[in-house]
Scaffold this active site. Sequence first.
Site, short mmCIF file in Angstrom:
data_model
loop_
_atom_site.label_atom_id
_atom_site.label_comp_id
_atom_site.label_asym_id
_atom_site.label_seq_id
_atom_site.Cartn_x
_atom_site.Cartn_y
_atom_site.Cartn_z
N ASN A 172 18.81 11.00 -8.24
CA ASN A 172 17.67 10.17 -7.88
C ASN A 172 17.66 10.14 -6.36
OD1 ASN A 172 15.76 8.24 -7.29
ND2 ASN A 172 16.37 6.87 -8.94
N ARG A 193 1.81 6.11 -9.18
CA ARG A 193 1.96 5.37 -7.92
C ARG A 193 1.19 6.06 -6.80
NH1 ARG A 193 7.91 3.83 -6.88
NH2 ARG A 193 6.86 2.51 -5.37
N ALA A 209 13.07 8.35 -1.89
CA ALA A 209 11.97 8.86 -1.08
C ALA A 209 12.20 10.28 -0.58
CB ALA A 209 11.72 7.92 0.10
N TYR A 254 10.91 -1.66 -9.97
CA TYR A 254 12.22 -1.08 -10.26
C TYR A 254 13.06 -1.89 -11.24
CZ TYR A 254 10.89 1.72 -6.25
OH TYR A 254 10.22 2.55 -5.40
N PRO A 273 18.29 6.88 -0.87
CA PRO A 273 18.01 5.70 -0.07
C PRO A 273 17.38 4.55 -0.85
CG PRO A 273 16.52 7.49 0.51
CD PRO A 273 17.56 8.06 -0.41
N ASN A 274 17.84 3.37 -0.51
CA ASN A 274 17.35 2.09 -1.01
C ASN A 274 17.73 1.80 -2.46
OD1 ASN A 274 16.02 1.40 1.47
ND2 ASN A 274 14.51 2.94 0.93
N HIS A 292 13.75 9.44 -11.80
CA HIS A 292 13.02 8.37 -11.11
C HIS A 292 12.93 7.17 -12.03
CE1 HIS A 292 11.91 11.15 -7.96
NE2 HIS A 292 11.61 12.00 -8.92
N GLU A 334 16.52 15.70 -12.16
CA GLU A 334 15.87 14.78 -11.23
C GLU A 334 15.44 13.54 -12.02
OE1 GLU A 334 11.67 14.61 -8.72
OE2 GLU A 334 12.46 16.56 -9.32
N ARG A 351 15.28 -5.19 -5.06
CA ARG A 351 14.13 -4.56 -4.42
C ARG A 351 12.97 -4.41 -5.40
NH1 ARG A 351 13.52 1.77 -3.49
NH2 ARG A 351 11.57 1.77 -2.33
#
Length: 140
Positions: A72, A105, A75, A23, A10-11, A98, A96, A18
């Site tokens: 990725n 964060r 969330a 990012y 998502p996103n 990111h 995985e 964004r």
Amino acid sequence: MKKIQIINGPNLNLLGKREPAIYGNRTFEACLESLRAAYPQCEIAFYQSNMEGELINKIHETGFSFDGIILNAGAYTHTSVALHDAVKAVTTPVVEVHLSNVHAREAFRHHSFLSSVCRGVIAGFGTDSYRLALEALLAG
């Protein structure tokens, strides 16, 4: 020819727009183009969805026939037992990824439901995280 599936959650379709301070300004399309140019010996497939079930379906679809998956999950990394189970169920190695250093964060981003069932985790290198994941998969 190695077959690598990149799956974005998502996103991530908003990369380049964004929160560029977190990012970056680079779109995923530019990242994918660079990866394909730098690794012509690989067939790099790409899939993005904002829906958890569609991500699970793609893992099931490619998780027995591809040489690697770069995931990725956005969330969903921090919330999805279902994605954990999907990754655990397949035989294709999963890395995985990111873009940001999730450990620098918010506290809720410090836990991943995926890390324990992935071959490895790469975080904090922006879109270069995908290249590092691809290198790891190619190295075996």
